[in-house]
Scaffold this active site. Structure first.
Site, PDB file in Angstrom:
ATOM      1  N   GLU A   1       3.995  -0.171  -0.309  1.00  0.00           N
ATOM      2  CA  GLU A   1       2.816   0.167   0.502  1.00  0.00           C
ATOM      3  C   GLU A   1       3.269   1.253   1.478  1.00  0.00           C
ATOM      4  O   GLU A   1       4.063   0.979   2.390  1.00  0.00           O
ATOM      5  CB  GLU A   1       2.282  -1.068   1.220  1.00  0.00           C
ATOM      6  CG  GLU A   1       1.719  -2.087   0.221  1.00  0.00           C
ATOM      7  CD  GLU A   1       1.249  -3.394   0.830  1.00  0.00           C
ATOM      8  OE1 GLU A   1       0.937  -4.319   0.063  1.00  0.00           O
ATOM      9  OE2 GLU A   1       1.218  -3.498   2.066  1.00  0.00           O
TER      10      GLU A   1
ATOM     11  N   LYS B   1      14.455  -7.729   5.678  1.00  0.00           N
ATOM     12  CA  LYS B   1      15.006  -6.810   6.679  1.00  0.00           C
ATOM     13  C   LYS B   1      13.855  -6.231   7.498  1.00  0.00           C
ATOM     14  O   LYS B   1      13.065  -5.420   7.004  1.00  0.00           O
ATOM     15  CB  LYS B   1      15.796  -5.657   6.024  1.00  0.00           C
ATOM     16  CG  LYS B   1      16.651  -4.959   7.085  1.00  0.00           C
ATOM     17  CD  LYS B   1      17.082  -3.568   6.723  1.00  0.00           C
ATOM     18  CE  LYS B   1      16.083  -2.501   7.061  1.00  0.00           C
ATOM     19  NZ  LYS B   1      15.723  -2.372   8.488  1.00  0.00           N
TER      20      LYS B   1
ATOM     21  N   GLU C   1       0.608  12.962   7.813  1.00  0.00           N
ATOM     22  CA  GLU C   1       0.407  11.730   8.576  1.00  0.00           C
ATOM     23  C   GLU C   1       1.087  11.850   9.934  1.00  0.00           C
ATOM     24  O   GLU C   1       2.273  12.163  10.024  1.00  0.00           O
ATOM     25  CB  GLU C   1       1.005  10.548   7.803  1.00  0.00           C
ATOM     26  CG  GLU C   1       0.809   9.216   8.526  1.00  0.00           C
ATOM     27  CD  GLU C   1       1.539   8.061   7.847  1.00  0.00           C
ATOM     28  OE1 GLU C   1       2.736   8.198   7.527  1.00  0.00           O
ATOM     29  OE2 GLU C   1       0.901   7.023   7.628  1.00  0.00           O
TER      30      GLU C   1
ATOM     31  N   CYS D   1      -1.358   1.820   9.142  1.00  0.00           N
ATOM     32  CA  CYS D   1      -1.378   2.758   8.011  1.00  0.00           C
ATOM     33  C   CYS D   1      -2.790   3.080   7.585  1.00  0.00           C
ATOM     34  O   CYS D   1      -3.030   4.102   6.962  1.00  0.00           O
ATOM     35  CB  CYS D   1      -0.605   2.154   6.850  1.00  0.00           C
ATOM     36  SG  CYS D   1      -1.299   0.583   6.321  1.00  0.00           S
TER      37      CYS D   1
HETATM   38  P1  NAD Z   1      10.159   3.652   7.652  1.00  0.00           P
HETATM   39  O1  NAD Z   1       9.987   4.037   6.234  1.00  0.00           O
HETATM   40  O2  NAD Z   1      10.873   4.553   8.550  1.00  0.00           O
HETATM   41  O3  NAD Z   1      10.930   2.248   7.762  1.00  0.00           O
HETATM   42  C1  NAD Z   1      10.444   1.089   7.128  1.00  0.00           C
HETATM   43  C2  NAD Z   1      11.613   0.181   6.826  1.00  0.00           C
HETATM   44  O4  NAD Z   1      12.452   0.798   5.862  1.00  0.00           O
HETATM   45  C3  NAD Z   1      12.497  -0.139   8.015  1.00  0.00           C
HETATM   46  O5  NAD Z   1      12.886  -1.487   7.945  1.00  0.00           O
HETATM   47  C4  NAD Z   1      13.673   0.782   7.802  1.00  0.00           C
HETATM   48  O6  NAD Z   1      14.874   0.332   8.400  1.00  0.00           O
HETATM   49  C5  NAD Z   1      13.798   0.761   6.295  1.00  0.00           C
HETATM   50  N1  NAD Z   1      14.481   1.902   5.714  1.00  0.00           N
HETATM   51  C6  NAD Z   1      14.506   3.176   6.166  1.00  0.00           C
HETATM   52  N2  NAD Z   1      15.245   3.948   5.336  1.00  0.00           N
HETATM   53  C7  NAD Z   1      15.677   3.148   4.332  1.00  0.00           C
HETATM   54  C8  NAD Z   1      16.489   3.361   3.184  1.00  0.00           C
HETATM   55  N3  NAD Z   1      16.985   4.552   2.874  1.00  0.00           N
HETATM   56  N4  NAD Z   1      16.738   2.300   2.386  1.00  0.00           N
HETATM   57  C9  NAD Z   1      16.240   1.089   2.670  1.00  0.00           C
HETATM   58  N5  NAD Z   1      15.485   0.826   3.749  1.00  0.00           N
HETATM   59  C10 NAD Z   1      15.185   1.846   4.573  1.00  0.00           C
HETATM   60  O7  NAD Z   1       8.678   3.332   8.165  1.00  0.00           O
HETATM   61  P2  NAD Z   1       8.233   2.959   9.651  1.00  0.00           P
HETATM   62  O8  NAD Z   1       8.423   4.178  10.483  1.00  0.00           O
HETATM   63  O9  NAD Z   1       8.872   1.675  10.030  1.00  0.00           O
HETATM   64  O10 NAD Z   1       6.670   2.672   9.460  1.00  0.00           O
HETATM   65  C11 NAD Z   1       5.681   3.650   9.559  1.00  0.00           C
HETATM   66  C12 NAD Z   1       5.285   4.138   8.185  1.00  0.00           C
HETATM   67  O11 NAD Z   1       4.923   3.043   7.365  1.00  0.00           O
HETATM   68  C13 NAD Z   1       4.071   5.033   8.191  1.00  0.00           C
HETATM   69  O12 NAD Z   1       4.262   6.072   7.265  1.00  0.00           O
HETATM   70  C14 NAD Z   1       2.951   4.128   7.716  1.00  0.00           C
HETATM   71  O13 NAD Z   1       1.858   4.773   7.132  1.00  0.00           O
HETATM   72  C15 NAD Z   1       3.674   3.270   6.739  1.00  0.00           C
HETATM   73  N6  NAD Z   1       2.980   1.992   6.557  1.00  0.00           N
HETATM   74  C16 NAD Z   1       2.297   1.774   5.397  1.00  0.00           C
HETATM   75  C17 NAD Z   1       1.604   0.579   5.212  1.00  0.00           C
HETATM   76  C18 NAD Z   1       0.784   0.305   3.973  1.00  0.00           C
HETATM   77  O14 NAD Z   1       0.334  -0.831   3.802  1.00  0.00           O
HETATM   78  N7  NAD Z   1       0.568   1.273   3.105  1.00  0.00           N
HETATM   79  C19 NAD Z   1       1.641  -0.388   6.202  1.00  0.00           C
HETATM   80  C20 NAD Z   1       2.360  -0.126   7.366  1.00  0.00           C
HETATM   81  C21 NAD Z   1       3.044   1.068   7.540  1.00  0.00           C
HETATM   82  O1  6OD Z   2      -3.818  -6.500   6.382  1.00  0.00           O
HETATM   83  C1  6OD Z   2      -2.945  -6.365   5.520  1.00  0.00           C
HETATM   84  O2  6OD Z   2      -2.729  -7.235   4.664  1.00  0.00           O
HETATM   85  C2  6OD Z   2      -2.138  -5.146   5.462  1.00  0.00           C
HETATM   86  N1  6OD Z   2      -1.238  -5.073   4.463  1.00  0.00           N
HETATM   87  C3  6OD Z   2      -2.280  -4.191   6.395  1.00  0.00           C
HETATM   88  C4  6OD Z   2      -1.547  -2.991   6.442  1.00  0.00           C
HETATM   89  C5  6OD Z   2      -1.572  -2.263   7.558  1.00  0.00           C
HETATM   90  C6  6OD Z   2      -0.794  -1.072   7.695  1.00  0.00           C
HETATM   91  O3  6OD Z   2      -0.278  -0.723   8.747  1.00  0.00           O
END
Ligand code: NAD
Ligand code: 6OD
Length: 492
Positions: free
Chosen positions: A260, A184, A396, A294
């Protein structure tokens, strides 16, 4: 480059049991550059998610499960080739959904999407398993060895910031380990996942092995997946609060989880750093992808002797960032993902100002006097002067912004950097070798870069501590998560 956006003006469909499936319910896919509608997306209902889960189970015990590892891996290489064959389409689709720059989409996002398949298809062939010779009272002994089986049906839930890169980072090892998938993508970025489904189909991935469902989280496709009893594992990238909701939703099914999550990453710049490299590297770590990675650095700690000089130099870098049309070759930064996200970022800017921050540069949004004013642009922004408990220093933001605090000694910098409920990534800039190791090892994070940022080796453990995640992926860590070892004990 061919900049035509694939499926512009049409409907992005779900891909379930090897077929592209429409739905009665549609939602809009918006271009954050100018607020225009790119296309509409068919939202999956619970019945379609259920069909996807059933077809994934059938494929697990059917064609995918019966293939040899070599056959499976050859197909994953074909998927990588298929992404590259349609490279321009993937770049155009990713850019339209996110507004990210051409440079970034064609040098990071899409190449990594293809690389993830190749790397894990090759790596799984050298995955080892435990073997122990065990003494027994009769002296004849026993042999214990483990066989790696797939976890089963894996839900891959992805965010919008690096849509193809982050989805394939989880998909590829899961498929290489023999699992079947229901993916998804974020509702903000449905396009490259849809192209990926076309590539999977054309590569000959059997129906049911890779399913794609579009929709939102709560009471939509995301929640239908995390609560479905037929889903064996959920691998998720996104906000920490969403991770918590998914953990609760998955609890009854005791599903395997890999998360993550968010970060509030610190960068420590010592006065013995290579100054120019530290400024250039920090500018990248703060502003890449509009700060929407992130791993981006949002808190900087700079040793007092170079504080003023560093702030001035980073200000120059921020002001040199060209914000504009993502397709222009010289554009460095596009908009943030959406108006909603821009409002969130700007509300953090307001809170910083209310808390008494000095606005070194930015602090608002640019005005273009053209259709981009309907978009979601934000200025690269630097604040100083806040205490460590200010909202913008603690939470964040996920935008092109950092706050810079001076420090006097190493212990003080480490303590401030670690004073966070997150623990994803850190950067340390120093030319003192002993200090580099000493400080890096004390960072409470999943990954610490020294004199670098976002330098990736996909074999290394990747993930976060505290609110930043659960588990590690990367290399053997991914393969282990997506595998279920069964120990066989043979009495000799
Ligand atoms: P989000 O949590 O809003 O959404 C991520 C996904 O989860 C989307 O596909 C969304 O539709 C789905 N989702 C939302 N609520 C849900 C629920 N209750 N049940 C199941 N699925 C659900 O995140 P975002 O806004 O898309 O991304 C930004 C965030 O992601 C930031 O906090 C960022 O730090 C984090 N992030 C972390 C990493 C990492 O590797 N640690 C990488 C990228 C982004
Ligand atoms: O480079 C990657 O494998 C990875 N997981 C990056 C994550 C980035 C977060 O936004």
């Amino acid at each position: 480059m061919n900049t035509t956006i694939p499926h512009a003006g049409s409907i992005l469909k779900n891909y379930v049991a090897g077929e592209f499936t429409a739905s009665d319910k549609l939602f809009e896919n918006i271009n954050p550059v100018d607020g225009s509608i790119i296309n509409h997306v068919a939202e999956a209902d619970s019945a379609l998610v259920d069909t996807a889960v059933k077809s994934a189970h059938a494929a697990l015990h059917g064609p995918w499960g019966k293939m040899t590892m070599d056959e499976r891996c050859a197909l994953l290489h074909k998927v990588a080739d298929g992404i590259e064959a349609r490279f321009d389409e993937f770049v155009a689709a990713e850019m339209a959904d996110t507004g990210k720059s051409l440079f970034q989409a064609r040098t990071i996002d899409i190449p990594r999407g293809a690389a993830n398949f190749r790397i894990f298809a090759d790596m799984v062939k050298s995955q080892s398993s435990d073997c122990f010779h065990t003494d027994t009272p009769d002296g004849k002994g026993a042999l214990n060895y483990a066989v790696n089986k797939p976890l089963g049906v894996v839900a891959v839930i992805a965010p919008w910031n690096l849509p193809l890169l982050l989805m394939t980072w989880k998909l590829a090892p899961a498929m290489a380990a023999g699992n079947t998938i229901i993916a998804k993508p974020s509702e903000e970025t449905p396009a490259t996942a849809t192209l990926l489904a076309e590539v999977m189909h054309d590569a000959g991935i059997p129906g049911g092995v890779f399913n794609l469902v579009h929709g939102f989280g709560y009471q939509s496709a995301g929640e239908f997946l995390t609560t479905h009893p037929g889903v064996d594992a959920v691998t998720f990238t996104g906000e920490s609060s969403t991770g918590s909701a998914i953990m609760k939703a998955s609890a009854d099914g005791v599903k395997a989880l890999s998360f993550e999550l968010g970060g509030k990453n610190a960068g420590i710049i010592f006065d013995d750093c290579d100054f120019d490299e530290a400024v250039a590297g920090t500018a990248r770590s703060v502003f890449t992808n509009g700060g929407q990675v992130c791993l981006c650095t949002e808190r900087l700690y700079v040793q007092r002797a170079i504080f003023d000089k560093f702030v001035a130099a980073l200000k120059d870098k921020a002001e040199a960032i060209k914000i504009g049309w993502p397709l222009d070759e010289d554009t460095d930064m596009g908009p943030v993902i959406s108006h909603k996200h821009r409002d969130k970022v700007l509300s953090y800017f307001d809170s910083a100002k209310v808390d008494g921050a000095t606005v070194v540069t930015g602090g608002g949004y640019p005005v273009f006097n053209d259709v981009r004013d309907n978009g979601a642009f934000v200025q690269p922004t630097i604040f100083t002067g806040l205490s460590e408990d200010s909202k913008i220093v603690k939470e964040e933001v996920f935008g092109p912004v950092c706050h810079i605090t001076p420090f006097d000694d190493e212990d003080e910098a480490i303590a401030m950097a670690n004073d966070s409920k997150y623990g994803l990534a850190a950067t340390v800039w120093t030319t003192n070798l002993q200090r580099a190791h000493r400080v890096a090892q004390q960072m409470d994070v999943g990954i610490c870069w020294v004199n670098a940022w976002y330098l990736r080796d996909l074999r290394t453990p990747f993930g976060g501590m505290k609110l930043s995640g659960v588990g590690r992926e990367g290399g053997v860590h991914s393969l282990n998560f997506y595998s279920e070892p069964t120990n066989i004990c043979i009495k000799l």
